[in-house]
Motif scaffolding. Structure first.
Motif, PDB file in Angstrom:
ATOM      1  N   PRO A   1       2.364  -4.207 -39.547  1.00  0.00           N
ATOM      2  CA  PRO A   1       3.191  -2.913 -39.830  1.00  0.00           C
ATOM      3  C   PRO A   1       1.611  -1.611 -40.593  1.00  0.00           C
ATOM      4  N   ALA A   2       1.240  -1.673 -40.542  1.00  0.00           N
ATOM      5  CA  ALA A   2      -0.363  -0.807 -41.583  1.00  0.00           C
ATOM      6  C   ALA A   2      -0.450   0.106 -39.931  1.00  0.00           C
ATOM      7  N   ALA A   3      -0.695  -0.636 -39.359  1.00  0.00           N
ATOM      8  CA  ALA A   3      -0.968  -0.095 -38.074  1.00  0.00           C
ATOM      9  C   ALA A   3       0.264   1.069 -37.647  1.00  0.00           C
ATOM     10  N   LEU A   4       1.719   0.479 -37.928  1.00  0.00           N
ATOM     11  CA  LEU A   4       2.435   1.378 -37.547  1.00  0.00           C
ATOM     12  C   LEU A   4       3.221   2.562 -38.620  1.00  0.00           C
ATOM     13  N   GLU A   5       2.729   2.067 -39.495  1.00  0.00           N
ATOM     14  CA  GLU A   5       2.383   3.238 -40.115  1.00  0.00           C
ATOM     15  C   GLU A   5       2.209   4.353 -40.250  1.00  0.00           C
ATOM     16  N   THR A   6       0.208   3.795 -39.334  1.00  0.00           N
ATOM     17  CA  THR A   6      -0.126   5.047 -39.695  1.00  0.00           C
ATOM     18  C   THR A   6      -0.189   5.517 -38.407  1.00  0.00           C
ATOM     19  N   LEU A   7       0.224   5.146 -37.428  1.00  0.00           N
ATOM     20  CA  LEU A   7       0.742   5.923 -35.668  1.00  0.00           C
ATOM     21  C   LEU A   7       1.741   6.592 -35.821  1.00  0.00           C
ATOM     22  N   PHE A   8       2.393   6.509 -36.540  1.00  0.00           N
ATOM     23  CA  PHE A   8       4.058   7.069 -36.856  1.00  0.00           C
ATOM     24  C   PHE A   8       3.961   7.685 -37.797  1.00  0.00           C
ATOM     25  N   GLU A   9       2.960   8.189 -38.423  1.00  0.00           N
ATOM     26  CA  GLU A   9       2.762   9.206 -39.714  1.00  0.00           C
ATOM     27  C   GLU A   9       1.865  10.004 -38.697  1.00  0.00           C
ATOM     28  N   HIS A  10       0.698   9.650 -37.535  1.00  0.00           N
ATOM     29  CA  HIS A  10      -0.269  11.268 -36.764  1.00  0.00           C
ATOM     30  C   HIS A  10       1.281  11.030 -36.166  1.00  0.00           C
ATOM     31  N   PHE A  11       1.873  10.271 -35.618  1.00  0.00           N
ATOM     32  CA  PHE A  11       2.823  11.341 -34.337  1.00  0.00           C
ATOM     33  C   PHE A  11       3.307  12.619 -34.690  1.00  0.00           C
ATOM     34  N   ARG A  12       4.022  12.476 -35.998  1.00  0.00           N
ATOM     35  CA  ARG A  12       4.708  12.921 -36.521  1.00  0.00           C
ATOM     36  C   ARG A  12       4.076  13.958 -37.169  1.00  0.00           C
ATOM     37  N   SER A  13       2.941  14.059 -38.276  1.00  0.00           N
ATOM     38  CA  SER A  13       2.508  15.080 -38.179  1.00  0.00           C
ATOM     39  C   SER A  13       1.386  16.065 -37.164  1.00  0.00           C
ATOM     40  N   THR A  14       1.246  15.635 -36.180  1.00  0.00           N
ATOM     41  CA  THR A  14       0.729  16.507 -35.077  1.00  0.00           C
ATOM     42  C   THR A  14       1.600  16.908 -33.898  1.00  0.00           C
ATOM     43  N   ASN A  15       2.942  16.164 -34.086  1.00  0.00           N
ATOM     44  CA  ASN A  15       3.794  16.620 -33.125  1.00  0.00           C
ATOM     45  C   ASN A  15       3.607  15.894 -32.485  1.00  0.00           C
ATOM     46  N   THR A  16       2.899  15.031 -32.088  1.00  0.00           N
ATOM     47  CA  THR A  16       3.082  14.214 -30.715  1.00  0.00           C
ATOM     48  C   THR A  16       3.538  12.992 -30.255  1.00  0.00           C
ATOM     49  N   SER A  17       3.541  12.083 -29.336  1.00  0.00           N
ATOM     50  CA  SER A  17       4.028  11.076 -28.770  1.00  0.00           C
ATOM     51  C   SER A  17       2.769  10.255 -28.062  1.00  0.00           C
ATOM     52  N   PRO A  18       3.262   8.720 -27.716  1.00  0.00           N
ATOM     53  CA  PRO A  18       2.202   7.920 -27.179  1.00  0.00           C
ATOM     54  C   PRO A  18       1.501   8.174 -25.193  1.00  0.00           C
TER      55      PRO A  18
END
Length: 325
Positions: free
Chosen positions: A197-214
């Motif tokens: 869950p911590a990994a997903l929290e950070t990954l989703f935050e990163h994708f949102r804030s950088t306007n990117t996806s995997p």
């Protein structure tokens, strides 16, 4: 919180791996393989970390006086490994603790510190040793306790990296600072699912804030989630973005999990560091990858809290490494 980084370059790095790691699928990417036969497990970890730093300085033809400061840490109580290593290295020292996510926190903090005018370069480091970690966090190996299938295997690795304002082929472009996440998970033999869950929290935050996806990355990595935590993150990424074919976990890359008998995969601060600063770095220099996201994870607990039946607070920090344009 995500920071956009500017003029932060990975000048060089060095990985000293233990014997088992040197028998794994990434052996050709390491700078050195060490037998780790010092007088104690703890002294062996100090030795491989010292070697990783010394080899890095030699590779770049630098003296410790040429380094502005050092940032890093590992798993030992009171960061003993770091302190004993740097007692012989006269350089400004910042010790940090983020469990198995130490390397991404160290790289991120160093990147932010490089904005300071007085700082030209920073040595970032971490390490882990299988048996010193077992003695501290679980039971000494000599006890002969049974292992659960969900447990991970702490890697034996010393890692160092030099970050600089001076242009080079690879640069760090984003750093996402993680938050402590605790969902009430209490199984100390299953850190992978606890940290997912911590990994997903950070990954989703990163994708949102950088306007990117995997899909915008050649490779998306987590650290130390085990075969169990890896599946949770992969399923969540596919559900949210419909794309996760470029996702993997450092603990599953460092070893041949089935052949090397490392239970559910690798863990320890050295795991993500070894994969990023050897395998990923060399693949990027060879032109195989242009943009890689590493989200390393850590379980922020100790045996005292586990014995008191407390849950497992976890954290994840992410860093983006790109080929410099």
């Amino acid at each position: 919180m995500t920071f956009k980084l500017k003029n932060v370059y990975l000048t060089s790095s060095c990985i000293v791996a233990g014997k088992l790691e040197g028998e794994g699928p990434l052996k050709e990417y390491f700078d050195s393989i060490d037998e780790c036969k010092d007088s104690s497990f703890e002294n062996s970890e100090i030795d491989i970390l010292s070697k990783a730093i010394d080899m890095l300085l030699e590779k770049e033809n630098l003296k410790i006086d040429d380094i502005s400061l050092a940032v890093g840490g590992e798993l030992s109580n009171q960061l003993t490994t770091s302190s004993y290593t740097f007692r012989c290295l006269p350089v400004g020292f910042i010790g940090i603790y983020a469990a198995c996510s130490t390397i991404t926190l160290g790289l991120g903090l160093a990147s932010l510190l490089l904005k300071t005018e007085e700082i030209e370069n920073i040595l970032v480091f971490t390490s882990s040793h299988n048996q010193s970690a077992e003695r501290q966090f679980r039971n000494p190996v000599e006890y002969g306790g049974n292992k659960e299938d969900t447990q991970t295997f702490t890697s034996t690795v010393g890692a160092s990296a030099l970050l600089s304002k001076k242009e080079s082929q690879l640069q760090f472009t984003y750093f996402t600072l993680g938050k402590v996440v605790d969902i009430g998970f209490t199984d100390a033999c299953d850190f992978g699912r606890a940290m997912a869950p911590a990994a997903l929290e950070t990954l989703f935050e990163h994708f949102r804030s950088t306007n990117t996806s995997p899909e915008d990355y050649d490779l998306v990595l987590t650290g130390d989630l085990s075969t169990y935590g890896y599946e949770i993150v992969k399923d969540a990424l596919e559900k949210e973005y419909g794309y996760a074919t470029n996702y993997n976990d450092c603990g599953l890359l460092l070893y041949d999990v089935k052949k090397q008998n490392v239970l559910a995969g690798g863990s320890g601060p050295g795991t993500s560091a070894a994969v990023l600063l050897s395998y990923v770095k060399k693949k990027m220099l060879e032109g195989c990858y242009n943009k890689v996201l590493l989200c390393a994870t850590g379980a922020l607990m100790n045996p005292t809290m586990i014995n008191q039946k407390n849950s497992l607070p976890c954290i994840a920090h992410a860093i983006v490494l790109e080929v410099a344009k």
